[in-house]
Scaffold this motif. Structure first.
Motif, short mmCIF file in Angstrom:
data_model
loop_
_atom_site.label_atom_id
_atom_site.label_comp_id
_atom_site.label_asym_id
_atom_site.label_seq_id
_atom_site.Cartn_x
_atom_site.Cartn_y
_atom_site.Cartn_z
N ASN A 165 36.28 39.26 52.63
CA ASN A 165 37.40 40.15 52.91
C ASN A 165 37.08 40.98 54.15
O ASN A 165 35.91 41.25 54.44
CB ASN A 165 37.67 41.08 51.73
CG ASN A 165 38.05 40.33 50.48
OD1 ASN A 165 38.77 39.33 50.54
ND2 ASN A 165 37.58 40.78 49.33
N ILE A 166 38.12 41.38 54.85
CA ILE A 166 37.96 42.24 56.03
C ILE A 166 38.23 43.68 55.62
O ILE A 166 39.32 44.00 55.13
CB ILE A 166 38.91 41.83 57.17
CG1 ILE A 166 38.55 40.44 57.69
CG2 ILE A 166 38.86 42.85 58.29
CD1 ILE A 166 37.22 40.38 58.41
N VAL A 167 37.24 44.54 55.79
CA VAL A 167 37.39 45.96 55.54
C VAL A 167 37.56 46.67 56.88
O VAL A 167 36.71 46.53 57.76
CB VAL A 167 36.18 46.52 54.78
CG1 VAL A 167 36.31 48.03 54.61
CG2 VAL A 167 36.04 45.86 53.42
N VAL A 168 38.67 47.39 57.02
CA VAL A 168 38.96 48.10 58.27
C VAL A 168 38.61 49.57 58.05
O VAL A 168 39.22 50.25 57.22
CB VAL A 168 40.44 47.95 58.66
CG1 VAL A 168 40.71 48.69 59.96
CG2 VAL A 168 40.79 46.47 58.81
N LEU A 169 37.63 50.06 58.78
CA LEU A 169 37.18 51.44 58.65
C LEU A 169 37.49 52.22 59.93
O LEU A 169 37.12 51.76 61.03
CB LEU A 169 35.67 51.49 58.38
CG LEU A 169 35.20 50.89 57.05
CD1 LEU A 169 33.68 50.87 57.01
CD2 LEU A 169 35.75 51.70 55.89
N PRO A 170 38.16 53.37 59.83
CA PRO A 170 38.37 54.19 61.03
C PRO A 170 37.04 54.61 61.64
O PRO A 170 36.06 54.86 60.93
CB PRO A 170 39.14 55.40 60.48
CG PRO A 170 39.75 54.93 59.20
CD PRO A 170 38.79 53.94 58.63
N ASN A 171 37.00 54.66 62.96
CA ASN A 171 35.76 55.03 63.64
C ASN A 171 35.29 56.43 63.27
O ASN A 171 34.09 56.71 63.25
CB ASN A 171 35.94 54.92 65.15
CG ASN A 171 36.05 53.47 65.61
OD1 ASN A 171 35.47 52.59 64.99
ND2 ASN A 171 36.79 53.24 66.67
N TRP A 197 39.53 50.42 69.57
CA TRP A 197 39.57 51.83 69.93
C TRP A 197 39.60 52.71 68.68
O TRP A 197 38.98 53.77 68.65
CB TRP A 197 40.83 52.12 70.76
CG TRP A 197 40.70 51.73 72.19
CD1 TRP A 197 40.91 50.50 72.71
CD2 TRP A 197 40.33 52.58 73.27
NE1 TRP A 197 40.69 50.51 74.06
CE2 TRP A 197 40.34 51.80 74.43
CE3 TRP A 197 40.00 53.93 73.37
CZ2 TRP A 197 40.03 52.29 75.67
CZ3 TRP A 197 39.70 54.44 74.63
CH2 TRP A 197 39.71 53.63 75.76
N ARG A 198 40.32 52.27 67.64
CA ARG A 198 40.52 53.14 66.48
C ARG A 198 39.67 52.78 65.28
O ARG A 198 39.40 53.64 64.44
CB ARG A 198 42.00 53.09 66.04
CG ARG A 198 42.96 53.73 67.00
CD ARG A 198 44.32 53.98 66.33
NE ARG A 198 44.20 54.94 65.24
CZ ARG A 198 44.34 54.64 63.95
NH1 ARG A 198 44.55 53.40 63.58
NH2 ARG A 198 44.24 55.59 63.02
N SER A 199 39.24 51.54 65.15
CA SER A 199 38.59 51.13 63.90
C SER A 199 37.56 50.05 64.14
O SER A 199 37.49 49.45 65.21
CB SER A 199 39.65 50.64 62.90
OG SER A 199 40.34 49.51 63.43
N THR A 200 36.76 49.83 63.10
CA THR A 200 35.76 48.76 63.08
C THR A 200 36.06 47.84 61.90
O THR A 200 36.31 48.31 60.79
CB THR A 200 34.34 49.35 62.94
OG1 THR A 200 34.05 50.16 64.08
CG2 THR A 200 33.30 48.24 62.85
#
Length: 478
Positions: free
Chosen positions: A198-204, A187-190
């Motif tokens: 590495n996992i990069v968490v980006l806000p939608n 819901w909030r990020s991709t």
């Protein structure tokens, strides 16, 4: 008692409770069967209410109608919500939506539950929902201001889901250079898995504003460019053709559509060249670039071409245009190959003296009808075929031989361009292999690799090590 059983309200309540029990007994593994049960019981409940002229859309005070009617209406509205939600879920599955469409599904489900809740409050309990909606609107404004950032991400996620610029498993490149494969969309990020693992968490909300390139669509093949400079000791058309032939020998690039060579500029020092090629997937980019750099270097050496200094170089070499590269000899080619890297200088010189140049035109069979001999590609590209299918391409510096019996399958070789090779015959090769068992073992493994089979583990026995030499002896009649 009989009157109670034939009461339509009791029948509706009984059907509603039976539907809930059967729905749970079926389990989550049968969504289609669950939907059929929900629809069947809901239609039966609707038919009973309609047949007795009982409207679930009309409020009647509990004091006048009793709790039985309230319970029947409540169950009818609940089953209406479940049937509608079941339809939505089945539609999303049959429509082939990706995994991230669960976000859209959750929105529909939330809307259904909200609508049914408001309907129950209005038609079953007689609550004035107008006042409730007005009060909840004020509360929503307060929550919206407090959760502005979170709601921005949520609605951006909704917009991305509806627009579908990417999906789970797609490889995307952002305008700021971040790239990777999409592994999760919430819901909030991709979440993006980068090449560095590495996992990069980006806000939608960030993804909704930034430009991105999806290289997975329509497929993962995408264009790459390699730029370099060559001294203009030959006409630009000659240099372009040489580079085109070098690219034909690459195994890590896509050959359909064919790679291209672009002449980007010309000055007194260099011809600037741009190799335009495609790779099958992002993971092939480094391997393809490394291979092309090696092929360009070999092709320049084979065709007497020299690389030029960069345009920003501040030092001008004296007589820069007067010294073309020197063509590699057989000794140089063998020394550059890992199979013969350990040979002594005198042995390399013997092979150099015994080597004979051979020329082939495009489409000619190489080693056709030959006995035992070793070939070293000096220029051009040779394709190796097994059972009529191409298994690899051999560029300048590559070594191959025609020896049947390895893996029980013969390999044929065809010139894809004009080819010049050095040939070392069997009488010169066999004594060398007898003196250097490690070399003949490496060569045997190399030829097995050309046949499309990885070398078997533990292939270090005496019989395995000398199988290649025994085959050569049999062909030579020794």
């Amino acid at each position: 008692m009989f009157d109670l059983l034939v009461s339509p309200l009791v029948q509706v309540i009984a059907l509603g409770v039976a539907s809930i029990i059967i729905w749970h007994l079926q389990g989550r593994g049968r969504p289609n069967a669950r939907l059929v049960v929900q629809i069947a019981f809901f239609l039966a409940m609707t038919a009973i209410l309609a047949g007795n002229r009982i409207s679930p859309f009309k409020f009647e005070p509990i004091q006048e109608v009793g709790g039985t009617l309230v319970a029947a209406k409540l169950l009818w509205w609940v089953h209406l919500a479940w049937s509608t939600i079941g339809f939505i879920r089945i539609y999303i599955v049959l429509d082939g939506r990706p995994i991230e469409a669960r976000l859209l599904q959750d929105l529909f489900v939330a809307g259904v539950y909200l609508g049914v809740t408001l309907s129950i409050l209005s038609f079953v309990f007689g609550i004035a929902i107008g006042t409730l909606v007005a009060t909840s609107g004020v509360i929503a404004i307060i929550l919206g201001l407090a959760l502005q950032s979170t709601l921005n991400d949520v609605f951006s996620g909704v917009a991305l889901t509806l627009g579908r610029p990417y999906g789970i498993g797609d490889w995307i490149i952002l305008a700021d250079g971040v790239e990777g494969r999409v592994v999760e969309n919430t819901w909030r990020s991709t979440h993006i898995l980068t090449p560095a693992n590495n996992i990069v968490v980006l806000p939608n909300s960030v993804l909704a504003k930034v430009g991105l390139t999806n290289i997975t669509r329509p497929d993962e093949t995408h264009l790459q460019i390699l730029t370099f400079r060559v001294r203009p000791t030959h006409p630009p058309s000659f240099i372009a053709e040489a580079m085109r032939r070098a690219m034909i020998g690459a195994n890590h690039i896509v050959h359909d559509p064919a790679p291209g060579v672009a002449l980007m500029g010309l000055d007194a020092i260099a011809v600037e060249i741009e190799l335009q090629y495609r790779v099958s997937r992002p993971s092939d980019r480094n391997a393809a670039r490394n291979e092309l750099i090696d092929l360009v270097h070999r092709q320049c050496t084979a065709m007497d071409l020299s690389l030029a200094p960069p345009a920003t170089a501040t030092v001008v070499m004296e007589n820069a245009l007067a010294w073309p590269g020197t063509a590699e000899t057989v000794k140089d080619l063998l020394r550059a190959n890992w199979i013969f890297a350990d040979l002594k200088l005198e042995e390399l010189e013997k092979l150099d003296a015994a080597a004979r140049p051979r020329q082939y035109r495009s489409g000619d069979r190489v080693l056709a009808g030959a006995e035992t001999s070793l070939m070293i590609v000096r220029s051009g590209v040779v394709a190796a075929h097994r059972n009529g299918a191409e298994v690899t391409r051999l560029a300048p510096g590559a070594i191959f031989a025609q020896v049947e019996g390895i893996d029980g399958k013969a390999i044929s070789f065809e010139a894809l361009t004009e080819v010049e090779v050095y040939e070392i015959d069997g009488p010169t090769l066999v004594p060398l292999l007898e003196d250097y068992p490690a070399i003949q073992n490496h060569l045997s493994r190399h030829l097995a690799g050309l046949a499309g089979r990885a070398p078997a583990a533990g292939n270090g026995s005496v019989d395995g090590k000398h199988a290649f030499v025994r085959k050569v002896h049999g062909i030579l009649g020794r």
